[in-house]
Structure formats: C-alpha cells, structure tokens
Design an enzyme around this catalytic site. Structure first.
Site, PDB file in Angstrom:
ATOM      1  N   GLY A  76       0.802  -1.216   0.000  1.00 48.63           N
ATOM      2  CA  GLY A  76       0.000   0.000   0.000  1.00 48.63           C
ATOM      3  C   GLY A  76       0.834   1.265   0.000  1.00 48.63           C
ATOM      4  N   ASP A 138      17.283  -7.433   7.139  1.00 48.00           N
ATOM      5  CA  ASP A 138      18.216  -7.522   6.006  1.00 48.00           C
ATOM      6  C   ASP A 138      19.515  -6.749   6.271  1.00 48.00           C
ATOM      7  OD1 ASP A 138      16.043  -8.804   4.889  1.00 48.00           O
ATOM      8  OD2 ASP A 138      15.377  -7.031   3.772  1.00 48.00           O
ATOM      9  N   GLN A 282      12.494 -15.978  11.271  1.00 50.96           N
ATOM     10  CA  GLN A 282      13.599 -15.036  11.476  1.00 50.96           C
ATOM     11  C   GLN A 282      13.092 -13.665  11.914  1.00 50.96           C
ATOM     12  OE1 GLN A 282      16.640 -15.880   7.945  1.00 50.96           O
ATOM     13  NE2 GLN A 282      14.573 -16.508   7.471  1.00 50.96           N
TER      14      GLN A 282
HETATM   15  O1  F6P Z   1      12.795  -7.151   4.164  1.00 49.52           O
HETATM   16  C1  F6P Z   1      12.531  -8.094   5.150  1.00 49.52           C
HETATM   17  C2  F6P Z   1      12.084  -9.407   4.561  1.00 49.52           C
HETATM   18  O2  F6P Z   1      11.859 -10.311   5.632  1.00 49.52           O
HETATM   19  C3  F6P Z   1      13.027  -9.995   3.529  1.00 49.52           C
HETATM   20  O3  F6P Z   1      14.157 -10.587   4.103  1.00 49.52           O
HETATM   21  C4  F6P Z   1      12.088 -10.940   2.818  1.00 49.52           C
HETATM   22  O4  F6P Z   1      12.509 -11.172   1.475  1.00 49.52           O
HETATM   23  C5  F6P Z   1      10.787 -10.192   2.806  1.00 49.52           C
HETATM   24  O5  F6P Z   1      10.864  -9.238   3.861  1.00 49.52           O
HETATM   25  C6  F6P Z   1       9.568 -11.031   3.025  1.00 49.52           C
HETATM   26  O6  F6P Z   1       8.454 -10.209   2.946  1.00 49.52           O
HETATM   27  P1  F6P Z   1       6.978 -10.651   3.333  1.00 49.52           P
HETATM   28  O7  F6P Z   1       6.806 -10.422   4.804  1.00 49.52           O
HETATM   29  O8  F6P Z   1       6.113  -9.757   2.522  1.00 49.52           O
HETATM   30  O9  F6P Z   1       6.819 -12.100   2.992  1.00 49.52           O
END
Ligand code: F6P
Length: 358
Positions: A76, A138, A282
């Site tokens: 969003g 990250d 994680q």
């Molecule tokens: O940016 C943080 C993160 O956890 C990345 O490491 C991962 O690729 C992404 O977000 C996952 O996003 P979502 O919560 O939308 O699945």
C-alpha cells in the site's frame, strides 16, 4: 509537543522496544504527548485517524515482545495505492492530511529503506517533521552498522544451523538452509560463520555449483560425510535466474533457491540432501538483548532529535554509539556485503567456501 510514531514495512524483533523507549523519553523526559499510528501509513488514511495515545502505562511489559503493538504493512505505497479496478491511485494527499488531523508536531517512522524513502517523500510533500529509525532483518540500510531486528534474525538462523549440524552428521546428509535477507547476504554470511557452515552462498559473490560440490567432495575425502550449506534467498541459480514467484496478490517474492541447489548437489555428488527454508521465524520472537538495547537507544535519540527540532534525520549505530544522519543519505547508500570485508575474509580464513573457487 505532540509526536506520532508508526512502524512500517516488514516487522522484526525490537520494534516494541523502540516504541516503549520513545514513549518513556517523550512523556517522562519532556512532558510530550505520543500517539501510536496503526498499521503504518494506513492509520493516517482513516477518519478519524487510527491512532492510540501511548503512555508509560500502555507500553508497560512490551520490551521483550516481538512484532509491533502498532501493527505494520509492507503493502500500500501511498503514491501508488491499490485501486478498486486493479490499478493504482495516489492517496498521498489523504495520508499527508492525516498528520494534520492528528495535530502532530513530529513523526517518528520506524522502517527499512523502502518505508523511510516513502515517509520522507510524504514529509517533503506535506511539510511533516520526520525522524527515521532503521529496522530491517536484512541490515542493508546505509550509515548504520546495525538495523533493529538483524541480530535476532541472525540468532534464529544460527540456531537453525546448529540444529541442522547434528542431524546432518547423524545421517551423512548435505543440509541446505535458505535464509532471508532480500538482495543482501548479511544474514547468511553472519549465521553461516556463527554456525560453522561449510558453504555460504550470498548474492554479492557469484558462485559456481561445481565449486560448491568440490567443497562437499573434499570434505568427504577427509572423512566428513556431511555438509552444511547456508544460502541467501536472492542467490542466483546456475542458469543465472533469481528464484522468485508471484503470490495470489500478484506480489513477487523470493523463494526456491534452496530446493534447486539441494537437487543439483544431490545429482552431481550423489549425496542425500535436505532443504530447510527458514522464512518468517527469522522475523518473529523475542528480540535478543542487543536488539533491545539498540532499539532503546534509537527510541530515546529519536525523541531527543524531535525535542531539538532536528528533523529529516535518521538515527544510526556506529562505533558503539548513536549517530544521526540525513534520511536521504541513509536510504541512498545501500549496504550490501563487502566481498573484501572482514566477515568474508574471516569465512575464507576458516575454510568456508563461497562456491567461487577461492
Ligand atoms: O525485508 C525483510 C524481509 O523479511 C526480507 O528478508 C524478505 O525477502 C521479505 O521481507 C519477506 O516479505 P513478506 O513479509 O512480505 O513475505
């Protein structure tokens, strides 16, 4: 002064510690009023604005809790908000106005590079007084050695490597662990070293699958019949493709490199392989002490910046202390793994392979 605070982008451990610290400093230290905006900028779209008055009493007992009491979203974008017909519409004006509706004098935005860039654009367009606090597992934001959540994510990933180690050894298997990190390999590199991985694959160092298999075979020749491979989610497969898929909402996300790698290793070496995709574990769970400490330092420092009228700045962690830098500089300077840096050199020195033959 009336300060707003919101959490934006993917959650991580330590967000509640920032909220708590900002409230304690603002209310007890300065006598300011604090409003917690719900679900990132979505709360500013509601009328009345979806926000809760935060006091030392309402933030009691949240320091050690994962997630965010304010909730968050990584969807969003206010400038390209999903419209009814499947297209996008610009709703930034309504969000910009939400700040005024709430009568804010300053806003603390806790986010990663994408969220902070969007919040800054809103701040510039609608005259907000913004202060940024960096969070992301990250750890790819510039001008801060640590972003909130990274340490906890590495702890979870390291524990996974430790657990895989024993089962790999019991079964003579090659275990592949796929970890998050988006376009950066910080989690894979750090957890790989901490957990004693044999191979670490990160997007910053291109690998050759033949070299990865050489490392596994070299270990076998030395009587080590199992191996541990930690791979970052955005590592390219042998054909040069980054493995992404489109979910039911049309969003592209990483996933699948671990499985592809495990199959290729099995085919080339004959080893029995298994894959673990660590995913969102994680992000959840209780923050480790250092995440709580940095989050607390950031929350206090962000309020001090607001009190001093020093806006458009992001707090950061450098050389064991809190610093502040222009938000624009922090989001412009992407922090990838340095292939010549200390951690890569340490891993190489330990005999860990990056699959590049060095
Ligand atoms: O940016 C943080 C993160 O956890 C990345 O490491 C991962 O690729 C992404 O977000 C996952 O996003 P979502 O919560 O939308 O699945």
């Amino acid at each position: 002064m009336r300060i707003g605070i919101l959490t934006s982008g993917g959650d991580c451990a330590g967000l509640n510690a920032v909220i708590r610290a900002a409230v304690l400093r603002a209310v007890n230290g300065y006598g300011f009023e604090v409003w917690g905006i719900h679900e990132a900028t979505h709360g500013l779209l509601q009328r009345p604005v979806a926000a809760t008055r935060l006091t030392p009493e309402t933030v009691r007992g949240i320091l050690h809790l994962g997630g965010t009491i304010l909730r968050t979203t990584n969807r969003g974008n206010p400038f390209a908000y999903p419209g009814p017909d499947g297209g996008t519409i610009d709703r930034s004006g309504e969000i910009g106005e939400g700040y005024r509706e709430l009568g804010l004098d300053a806003l603390i935005g806790v986010g990663g590079d994408g969220s902070l860039a969007i919040l800054r654009r809103l701040a510039q367009a609608y005259g907000w007084n913004l202060i940024g606090v960096p969070k992301t597992i990250d750890n790819d934001l510039g001008h801060t050695e640590q972003s909130i959540g990274f340490g906890t994510a590495v702890t979870v990933a390291t524990e996974a490597v430790d657990r895989l180690h024993v089962t790999a050894a019991s079964h003579n298997r090659v275990m592949v662990l796929e970890v998050m990190g988006r376009d950066a390999g910080h989690i894979a590199l750090t957890a790989g070293i901490a957990g004693g991985a044999d191979v670490i694959l990160i997007p910053e160092i291109p690998h050759d699958i033949a070299r990865v298999c050489e490392k596994i075979e070299e270990r076998r020749r030395k009587g080590r019949n199992f191996s541990l491979v930690v791979v970052a989610e955005s590592v390219k497969a042998s054909d040069g493709d980054v493995l992404m898929y489109t979910d039911a909402h049309g969003q592209s996300r990483y996933g699948g490199i671990g499985r592809v790698l495990a199959e290729e290793i099995a085919r080339r070496t004959g080893a029995e392989t298994r894959v673990t995709v660590l995913g969102h574990v994680q992000r959840g769970g209780s923050p480790i002490p250092m995440d709580r400490v940095i989050a607390s330092a950031f929350g206090v420092a962000a309020v001090d910046l607001a009190a001093g009228g020093r806006f458009d700045r992001m707090v950061g962690w450098q050389n064991r202390r809190v610093v502040d830098v222009p938000i624009a500089e922090a989001v412009a300077r992407y922090q990838a793994v340095d292939p010549g840096g200390t951690l890569v050199m340490t891993a190489r020195g330990l005999g860990i392979s990056f699959g590049d033959g060095r």
